[in-house]
Design a protein around this motif. Structure first.
Motif, PDB file in Angstrom:
ATOM      1  N   ARG A 104      39.347  86.715  44.036  1.00 15.26           N
ATOM      2  CA  ARG A 104      38.859  85.546  43.304  1.00 15.26           C
ATOM      3  C   ARG A 104      37.635  85.949  42.496  1.00 15.26           C
ATOM      4  O   ARG A 104      36.717  86.547  43.027  1.00 15.26           O
ATOM      5  N   MET A 105      37.618  85.601  41.221  1.00 10.98           N
ATOM      6  CA  MET A 105      36.507  86.022  40.364  1.00 10.98           C
ATOM      7  C   MET A 105      36.636  85.357  39.005  1.00 10.98           C
ATOM      8  O   MET A 105      37.738  85.255  38.469  1.00 10.98           O
ATOM      9  N   PRO A 106      35.513  84.891  38.434  1.00  2.27           N
ATOM     10  CA  PRO A 106      35.585  84.337  37.085  1.00  2.27           C
ATOM     11  C   PRO A 106      36.010  85.438  36.107  1.00  2.27           C
ATOM     12  O   PRO A 106      35.631  86.593  36.288  1.00  2.27           O
ATOM     13  N   LYS A 107      36.767  85.085  35.104  1.00  5.28           N
ATOM     14  CA  LYS A 107      37.164  86.012  34.035  1.00  5.28           C
ATOM     15  C   LYS A 107      38.000  87.186  34.543  1.00  5.28           C
ATOM     16  O   LYS A 107      37.954  88.269  33.968  1.00  5.28           O
ATOM     17  N   LEU A 108      38.733  86.952  35.579  1.00  6.59           N
ATOM     18  CA  LEU A 108      39.644  87.991  36.064  1.00  6.59           C
ATOM     19  C   LEU A 108      40.739  88.219  35.016  1.00  6.59           C
ATOM     20  O   LEU A 108      41.086  87.306  34.274  1.00  6.59           O
ATOM     21  N   ASN A 109      41.274  89.445  34.948  1.00  9.50           N
ATOM     22  CA  ASN A 109      42.360  89.687  34.001  1.00  9.50           C
ATOM     23  C   ASN A 109      43.413  90.602  34.626  1.00  9.50           C
ATOM     24  O   ASN A 109      43.217  91.152  35.704  1.00  9.50           O
ATOM     25  N   SER A 110      44.520  90.742  33.912  1.00  2.00           N
ATOM     26  CA  SER A 110      45.671  91.480  34.441  1.00  2.00           C
ATOM     27  C   SER A 110      45.330  92.920  34.810  1.00  2.00           C
ATOM     28  O   SER A 110      45.764  93.425  35.850  1.00  2.00           O
ATOM     29  N   ASP A 111      44.565  93.580  33.958  1.00  6.93           N
ATOM     30  CA  ASP A 111      44.214  94.970  34.244  1.00  6.93           C
ATOM     31  C   ASP A 111      43.425  95.077  35.548  1.00  6.93           C
ATOM     32  O   ASP A 111      43.672  95.971  36.364  1.00  6.93           O
TER      33      ASP A 111
END
Lengths: 294, 294, 294, 294
Positions: A104-111
């Motif tokens: 869980r984390m703000p601004k997480l992305n696929s990479d």
């Protein structure tokens, strides 16, 4: 045949872990014919445990299961280091594999998600079940990402799928992951199990309190007895759906297990939801109907 | 007895509104015994229509229903002015009431929501159905807020409840609104209809493609024939649940209505989801089972 | 040099569109040196307008700008058909390009977003500004998706970037889109303009009420006068940041334009936020400081 | 005067806790004039620590601060029991108070949040700072709820406010909590500190890497030297805003502290964001400007 039961963590009325009840649940579910267990899952209320409690619960599970079936241990964490730490402990305790959601984390992305799975796999040699449950992780993994993880991280080719519509997404993931041995296990309380199997799923991994019903559906389906599988499934759906209600689902599930004689108290750790009279009355009715029609 | 059917908006294969199909749906649902209709709802794909199309659809509905049953018109809008504008049009067209969600807006709060309903009610003299569907409005209305709206805005005492767990929330709203004549209509495709009724709901308002099944459950329940109501309901649940899948629910519903002979094309306006073979095969099976067991 | 001002839509105290005020804003911003305008943007309160009002506002903008600078028209819609309809109208009205966000929809995915832009581009021959503002669309476009859209849809190679951290994301998009002529315009009220330019952005597209300050920063930056650009920017940041507050930002912006003599009333359409005394006092102070230090 | 610095948790390049760097940060911030510290906050990366690491970090903080200023310890947890467990440890370690967000949970509501704070207060006798940071807890506390908590839970009358617009919300909370001694501390990296003070806030609680700037603004404000306070604040805003970027804010903050000589490595625990060249170049520039203008 593959039906993994996510184990609840029974607590007494003061909120303390009740290992005897957990042992009874394990025996009940083994008798129900499950292929394995998942401990420390979301519905095990793992989010409401300290690290010491996690260790203690996993220890009770491993000792009591005692090799009868494999055990998957939830090791999701917000940090990679903590996730690896939990994963090492799970392996040391004897878990057959671990189950991990995106951190869980703000601004997480696929990479970052793909890298997270790759780094856990690089650090600990153990199979990983990728949990796709967006309300918990806050991140929706598209079929292309799940296929990418399967391709890049051979240890992570089993998916616990809980992002509806799960049958449709099952088909999309298998298309994208063609040529890879990806196994999809439906979650969501079993509510779409038949359709997930029809779309190519391998089985189920969920905490539904009557796993024998899931086992029966999957077995009939695997034997090609589709009409019977469907009939068994449709007759179970009213209870599956009722049990799998947002916010109070875990409280209902524990109440069912209390009625089945497995757990001493249906207590949920606060701030988990508690049941009201109307819900209990509705549970009486739907349990009666489902059990008598089987 | 109160079962309102949310009308789909049929489109032809090029995406144009198909009024003949809509008229056939209306006739089919009247024959199914519905108490009323809801036009321009979320599942009517109202979000994908221009203002001119909204007018045209509502016009076709009003003319063809022709007073046989009352019509609720969806008039949700992001702006108060636009909401009042739509509400005036709905009233002028002959709608019996309007259905309104909280306006979508960052940093929305309870006071602003209560004021929104109060100001629409002050501007137009027409009953309001408060729609509680957080995934659409982005705002979760707590039971205390729904009770407050009912208290402060006498025109807004009917609630279309779609915030799970709906049976549990039904009971909480009725507790908070004690002494007020609040009517709760369950949505969510009917999937919790029996339990909503047991918790005190008045009926259902949903787009389920076999409203006769909803009508039967509510009628039996009202007559106190609980076992029969429950049996009818549980036998319908597999289809209700299948139809009510996130992302593809509307496509399934239209396919059912096409099979029932009501609509010419099951087309959804893009970017709405389309069905795959696996979903169609699963639909065949669940429709067969539900229809043959009734 | 590229600074596009997103135009507010002035309303009188009863909430009616005030075209004279809009004309004064246009003249003021042209005098401030902007390269172009954006009409019907999110901060133009387009979400609170009927279709007729949209047409009327765009008409006033096109006539009054009268070719002095290009105009971008917002044509975002939940449905592809509606988006094409708005885009055709914008083109017919003389807009130089259109600005489009992903359509709002549950379970949206990257493929559907890419297809949406491709289909609008196939239907209408006009350049598209891709708006990346997740709080509005509910969908976060990763750099790889923005690069994919640029590659697959040559008409859609300008991005209005409002997904923080915007300077960092600017660099990531440009890396992924290497070889394509992608232009990035920073939004977010200009609060990160200097850093966006340093990361490779082309300019700004935002509604900040003193566009001359944006123009100055971009001009100095383009001339290579970095120290002056930075000094001009840092001295403007306190006001940019203050104006760009969630929930009340548009109300502050209109109050600034009222003080600049451009608009008659700072009214926001409800349920938009209104300002309190403390906010007005803080605005007095920060405006004084910023204007006197330039 | 009240400026609490949220302490970062320094890690070495392998991700291990670096207590020497933490001690240097403490000394640096004491020299900067802070009124107190907050340990185990969100930006302390507490979410990426095991329970043992939490204990160790808190221990280092308590010993090294050694009573020079009070210490607040973050004890937020998803479960009430875990929250009480952390709170007891914090008290035993010597923390002056604890900081708690609403527990993360689907279908959370106002009553459950109020009860959570009441039950922690009933279990442990220690002042509570209520943290209002919706992106982390997933729950937006309205002013009426924060006032209710202050009324019902006398131990919980200090609020760390990070739900923008914070100055506006500060005023709304103080209105609702009239007659109660509620203290509001602004967070959000200090970016709205002046305006929060103007709206009635008591001070700041944030991790900004130059707390001396915050101290100066609050001191001048308290002495009634408004023009100087504002000038000092506006000249600091460019750096505050730059440091407080979503996703990479903590990485920037640690880089600043590395440059200040306090921490040996600016490492963030994965999956936290890392900085690119463009961000580092922009940081050079804005640090130079802010430091030279003070």
């Amino acid at each position: 045949m593959s039906v993994f039961s996510v184990l609840p963590t029974p607590f007494d009325t003061r909120g303390e872990f009740d290992p005897d009840s957990l042992r009874r649940v394990i025996d009940l579910f083994v008798a129900d014919g499950v292929s394995g267990f998942t401990a420390l899952g979301v519905t095990s209320e793992v989010g409401r445990m300290t690290d010491d409690e996690r260790d203690r619960v996993l220890d009770v599970v491993m000792r009591h299961v005692n090799g009868r079936v494999p055990v998957v241990a939830g090791t999701t964490a917000e940090g990679l280091g903590t996730c690896i730490h939990y994963t090492r402990r799970a392996k040391a305790a004897g878990a057959a594999s671990v189950m991990i959601s995106p951190p869980r984390m703000p601004k997480l992305n696929s990479d970052a998600v793909a890298r997270h799975f790759a780094e856990v796999a690089a650090a600990v040699d153990i199979p990983i079940v990728v949990q796709d449950y967006p309300p918990i992780s806050g991140f929706a993994m598209e079929p292309a990402l799940l296929a990418r993880i399967a391709r890049e991280v051979p240890a992570a080719r089993t998916i616990k799928l809980e992002d509806p519509p799960t049958p449709f997404k099952t088909a999309r993931i298998l298309e994208r992951a063609e040529g890879l041995e990806v196994k999809i296990l439906g979650g969501l309380g079993g509510v779409f199990l038949l359709e997930e199997l029809m779309a190519g799923a391998h089985g189920a991994m969920t905490g539904f309190a009557f796993p024998a019903l899931l086992v029966r559906v999957v077995s009939l389906f695997r034997e090609g007895r589709m009409d019977e599988a469907a009939d068994a499934f449709y007759r179970s759906v009213p209870l599956m759906r009722f049990e799998f209600q947002e916010g109070i689902g875990m409280a209902i599930r524990k109440e069912v297990l209390r009625r089945r004689g497995a757990i001493a108290s249906a207590s949920i750790r606060p701030p988990g939801g508690t049941l009201d009279q109307s819900t209990l009355a509705a549970l009486d009715r739907v349990m009666d109907w489902v059990l008598q029609t089987h």
